[in-house]
Write a protein that holds these residues in place. Structure first.
Motif, PDB file in Angstrom:
ATOM      1  N   ASP A 223       0.817  -1.210   0.000  1.00 57.08           N
ATOM      2  CA  ASP A 223       0.000   0.000   0.000  1.00 57.08           C
ATOM      3  C   ASP A 223       0.852   1.262   0.000  1.00 57.08           C
ATOM      4  O   ASP A 223       0.325   2.364   0.161  1.00 57.08           O
ATOM      5  CB  ASP A 223      -0.951  -0.009   1.210  1.00 57.08           C
ATOM      6  CG  ASP A 223      -2.087  -1.006   1.025  1.00 57.08           C
ATOM      7  OD1 ASP A 223      -2.391  -1.340  -0.140  1.00 57.08           O
ATOM      8  OD2 ASP A 223      -2.666  -1.451   2.027  1.00 57.08           O
ATOM      9  N   ASP A 224       2.157   1.103  -0.157  1.00 57.62           N
ATOM     10  CA  ASP A 224       3.071   2.241  -0.238  1.00 57.62           C
ATOM     11  C   ASP A 224       4.078   1.967  -1.348  1.00 57.62           C
ATOM     12  O   ASP A 224       4.655   0.869  -1.414  1.00 57.62           O
ATOM     13  CB  ASP A 224       3.789   2.448   1.093  1.00 57.62           C
ATOM     14  CG  ASP A 224       4.779   3.603   1.044  1.00 57.62           C
ATOM     15  OD1 ASP A 224       4.335   4.763   1.135  1.00 57.62           O
ATOM     16  OD2 ASP A 224       5.985   3.345   0.881  1.00 57.62           O
ATOM     17  N   ALA A 225       4.305   2.961  -2.208  1.00 62.03           N
ATOM     18  CA  ALA A 225       5.168   2.764  -3.368  1.00 62.03           C
ATOM     19  C   ALA A 225       6.610   2.490  -2.974  1.00 62.03           C
ATOM     20  O   ALA A 225       7.293   1.661  -3.600  1.00 62.03           O
ATOM     21  CB  ALA A 225       5.100   3.988  -4.287  1.00 62.03           C
ATOM     22  N   LEU A 226       7.132   3.175  -1.947  1.00 60.68           N
ATOM     23  CA  LEU A 226       8.516   2.966  -1.548  1.00 60.68           C
ATOM     24  C   LEU A 226       8.714   1.595  -0.914  1.00 60.68           C
ATOM     25  O   LEU A 226       9.746   0.955  -1.106  1.00 60.68           O
ATOM     26  CB  LEU A 226       8.968   4.072  -0.594  1.00 60.68           C
ATOM     27  CG  LEU A 226       9.250   5.433  -1.219  1.00 60.68           C
ATOM     28  CD1 LEU A 226       9.675   6.435  -0.153  1.00 60.68           C
ATOM     29  CD2 LEU A 226      10.329   5.330  -2.298  1.00 60.68           C
ATOM     30  N   VAL A 227       7.723   1.132  -0.158  1.00 55.95           N
ATOM     31  CA  VAL A 227       7.804  -0.207   0.429  1.00 55.95           C
ATOM     32  C   VAL A 227       7.848  -1.260  -0.672  1.00 55.95           C
ATOM     33  O   VAL A 227       8.628  -2.226  -0.616  1.00 55.95           O
ATOM     34  CB  VAL A 227       6.623  -0.452   1.387  1.00 55.95           C
ATOM     35  CG1 VAL A 227       6.548  -1.922   1.807  1.00 55.95           C
ATOM     36  CG2 VAL A 227       6.762   0.433   2.625  1.00 55.95           C
ATOM     37  N   ALA A 228       7.018  -1.091  -1.703  1.00 56.39           N
ATOM     38  CA  ALA A 228       7.010  -2.045  -2.815  1.00 56.39           C
ATOM     39  C   ALA A 228       8.334  -2.011  -3.570  1.00 56.39           C
ATOM     40  O   ALA A 228       8.897  -3.064  -3.907  1.00 56.39           O
ATOM     41  CB  ALA A 228       5.852  -1.736  -3.759  1.00 56.39           C
ATOM     42  N   PHE A 229       8.860  -0.819  -3.858  1.00 56.34           N
ATOM     43  CA  PHE A 229      10.138  -0.721  -4.566  1.00 56.34           C
ATOM     44  C   PHE A 229      11.275  -1.308  -3.735  1.00 56.34           C
ATOM     45  O   PHE A 229      12.162  -1.981  -4.259  1.00 56.34           O
ATOM     46  CB  PHE A 229      10.457   0.734  -4.910  1.00 56.34           C
ATOM     47  CG  PHE A 229      11.817   0.901  -5.537  1.00 56.34           C
ATOM     48  CD1 PHE A 229      12.004   0.656  -6.894  1.00 56.34           C
ATOM     49  CD2 PHE A 229      12.911   1.278  -4.768  1.00 56.34           C
ATOM     50  CE1 PHE A 229      13.260   0.777  -7.462  1.00 56.34           C
ATOM     51  CE2 PHE A 229      14.172   1.400  -5.327  1.00 56.34           C
ATOM     52  CZ  PHE A 229      14.356   1.151  -6.689  1.00 56.34           C
ATOM     53  N   HIS A 230      11.250  -1.067  -2.441  1.00 58.35           N
ATOM     54  CA  HIS A 230      12.263  -1.620  -1.543  1.00 58.35           C
ATOM     55  C   HIS A 230      12.297  -3.142  -1.650  1.00 58.35           C
ATOM     56  O   HIS A 230      13.369  -3.761  -1.726  1.00 58.35           O
ATOM     57  CB  HIS A 230      11.937  -1.188  -0.114  1.00 58.35           C
ATOM     58  CG  HIS A 230      12.857  -1.716   0.929  1.00 58.35           C
ATOM     59  ND1 HIS A 230      12.444  -2.585   1.917  1.00 58.35           N
ATOM     60  CD2 HIS A 230      14.175  -1.507   1.153  1.00 58.35           C
ATOM     61  CE1 HIS A 230      13.459  -2.880   2.706  1.00 58.35           C
ATOM     62  NE2 HIS A 230      14.524  -2.239   2.270  1.00 58.35           N
ATOM     63  N   ALA A 231      11.117  -3.765  -1.679  1.00 57.00           N
ATOM     64  CA  ALA A 231      11.049  -5.223  -1.809  1.00 57.00           C
ATOM     65  C   ALA A 231      11.564  -5.683  -3.171  1.00 57.00           C
ATOM     66  O   ALA A 231      12.272  -6.694  -3.270  1.00 57.00           O
ATOM     67  CB  ALA A 231       9.606  -5.692  -1.594  1.00 57.00           C
ATOM     68  N   LEU A 232      11.216  -4.950  -4.218  1.00 56.04           N
ATOM     69  CA  LEU A 232      11.692  -5.291  -5.557  1.00 56.04           C
ATOM     70  C   LEU A 232      13.213  -5.265  -5.610  1.00 56.04           C
ATOM     71  O   LEU A 232      13.851  -6.181  -6.146  1.00 56.04           O
ATOM     72  CB  LEU A 232      11.113  -4.315  -6.575  1.00 56.04           C
ATOM     73  CG  LEU A 232      11.630  -4.439  -8.012  1.00 56.04           C
ATOM     74  CD1 LEU A 232      11.226  -5.774  -8.620  1.00 56.04           C
ATOM     75  CD2 LEU A 232      11.108  -3.284  -8.869  1.00 56.04           C
ATOM     76  N   ARG A 233      13.800  -4.225  -5.053  1.00 54.06           N
ATOM     77  CA  ARG A 233      15.252  -4.103  -5.058  1.00 54.06           C
ATOM     78  C   ARG A 233      15.903  -5.218  -4.252  1.00 54.06           C
ATOM     79  O   ARG A 233      16.929  -5.778  -4.650  1.00 54.06           O
ATOM     80  CB  ARG A 233      15.644  -2.736  -4.486  1.00 54.06           C
ATOM     81  CG  ARG A 233      17.125  -2.430  -4.628  1.00 54.06           C
ATOM     82  CD  ARG A 233      17.490  -2.106  -6.061  1.00 54.06           C
ATOM     83  NE  ARG A 233      18.921  -1.820  -6.165  1.00 54.06           N
ATOM     84  CZ  ARG A 233      19.800  -2.619  -6.767  1.00 54.06           C
ATOM     85  NH1 ARG A 233      19.392  -3.760  -7.316  1.00 54.06           N
ATOM     86  NH2 ARG A 233      21.064  -2.296  -6.836  1.00 54.06           N
TER      87      ARG A 233
END
Length: 437
Positions: free
Chosen positions: A199-209
């Protein structure tokens, strides 16, 4: 979509490994207390620090004992361990990443097992709101779990690469060709598939990285796609999501409370044609569906409703009632014409007109920029879940191929089918029963 929402839970603070040392090389005082991912930057923000190497270390040491409480959005937490993997029955998430990997040359079953073990450790930590175990980027250190989910699956080619052909499910046979396909092979299929949602864009990107870094030399990215949905709380009350055509999308989704939900969506523990390692698992069909929005938006609202078979404002069937009212397929107007056209999308996709075929839709919208001619490269990252794709997705798509009014306004540009094993029990990693069985 009417899936179960993630249930906010209270988190126990966890120590974040790899905290920057103090000036003398010792661990900072705050690290000794046990910092959560959120406190690392949340407390630094309160003191106005610029996170350079020295400034960060000083900031952690001076951090107050309590940080500002997270909002309800940040506290949402999905569970990593369970009968099924996360990211299937949870409600739609505001931000998503879909990424496929191919094992590198020389990597086989051993390397794949080590990779899934790393990914599982990372998923469990990040979903709890903790930092990654190694080399955390700090991108999401001031955020809570934000309903983060990571879901892992295997493509058809994975079993050849790992020498596990005898364990490949029959249900994973390649999808047939469809007349609406304009597939880019470089953005289709893959040995391994990861779905990330939050539900947060930075949290999702952090997981992707973190997932990409964990792949190391064992796997390389084959393709990656980014998606989004309406943010939770953006409407006055929970409601079915809208796609980029402005239509409510997911009205007739199967609901976990229904008695036959598990039978339709998850592989049973016994009596299945699938191998035992798929018990509790599901099959994900992934399609990148481009919406030809310029053509669609030239239609009047009334014409759009005829294409879909539902009202645009409230999602009610053209035969009357509200969004959840059963569609009357035989109702006719004063001229004797069917109120819901024969080629209306909603008519064609109804389970009761497809031998009961059902799938759980859990998509993301996407927008990848503007083409040179000014047309938006936008549409739907279609993800659907079912116990058997040959009885779920395939018959419905074949019927759509034969006469869906919506087909002239969309284009299927990428495709994949992945076997998603059941959830990992405590102490297990995802796919362990396959890779160590």
């Amino acid at each position: 979509m009417a899936d179960h929402p993630s249930v906010p839970q209270t988190r126990t603070p966890e120590t974040v490994p790899g905290a920057l040392p103090g000036a003398d090389g010792s661990a900072p005082a705050a690290a000794a207390e046990g910092l959560t991912r959120r406190r690392l930057l949340g407390t630094a923000g309160a003191t106005g620090l610029v996170l350079g190497a020295a400034g960060a270390a000083a900031g952690y040491a001076a951090a107050p004992a309590q940080a500002t409480p997270l909002t309800a959005l940040g506290t949402g937490r999905a569970m990593f361990h369970g009968k099924h993997q996360p990211g299937i029955t949870e409600g739609l998430q505001a931000r998503g990443h879909l990424v496929a990997f191919d094992l590198t040359a020389g990597a086989g079953r051993k390397e794949a097992a080590a990779l899934l073990r790393r990914w599982s450790v990372t998923a469990e930590r990040l979903m709890s709101g903790a930092a990654a175990a190694h080399d955390d980027t700090g991108v999401a250190r001031d955020a809570g779990p934000s309903s983060l989910t990571l879901t892992f699956g295997f493509g058809h080619s994975f079993f050849t690469r790992t020498g596990l052909e005898k364990q490949r499910p029959v249900s994973l046979d390649p999808l047939p060709d469809f007349s609406s396909d304009h597939l880019d092979k470089s953005r289709s299929d893959g040995d391994l598939w990861v779905q990330i949602g939050a539900d947060d864009a930075l949290v999702a990107f952090h997981a992707l990285r973190a997932v990409q870094k964990d792949a190391g030399g064992a796997a390389r990215v084959r393709w990656q796609m980014n998606g989004f949905n309406r943010s939770p709380g953006a409407t006055a009350h929970p409601m079915t999501a809208r796609n980029l055509m402005g239509q409510l999308d997911g009205t007739r989704n199967p609901k976990p409370a229904e008695s036959d939900f598990d039978r339709r969506i998850f592989v049973p523990a016994s009596g299945s044609k699938d191998p035992a390692w798929m018990s509790g698992g599901s099959y994900a069909v992934v399609r990148r569906i481009r919406m030809l929005l310029d053509d669609w938006e030239r239609l009047s609202v009334a014409a759009q409703e005829q294409v879909i078979g539902r009202r645009k404002d409230d999602g009610a069937p053209l035969s009357g009632g509200g969004e959840t009212t059963a569609m009357d397929l035989e109702k006719r107007d004063s001229a004797g014409d069917l109120v819901v056209p024969l080629d209306a999308h909603a008519r064609i996709t109804r389970p009761d007109t497809n031998g009961g075929a059902a799938m759980l839709r859990r998509p993301f919208s996407y927008h990848d920029g503007i083409d040179p001619d000014g047309a938006p490269d936008a549409g739907l990252l279609f993800v659907c879940w079912q116990a058997d794709p040959l009885r779920g997705f395939v018959p419905v798509q074949r019927k759509l191929d034969r006469g869906d009014a919506l087909s002239k306004y969309i284009r299927h540009e990428a495709s994949g089918l992945f076997a998603v094993p059941g959830g990992a029990a405590e102490g297990e990693y995802v796919g362990q029963r396959l890779l160590e069985g």
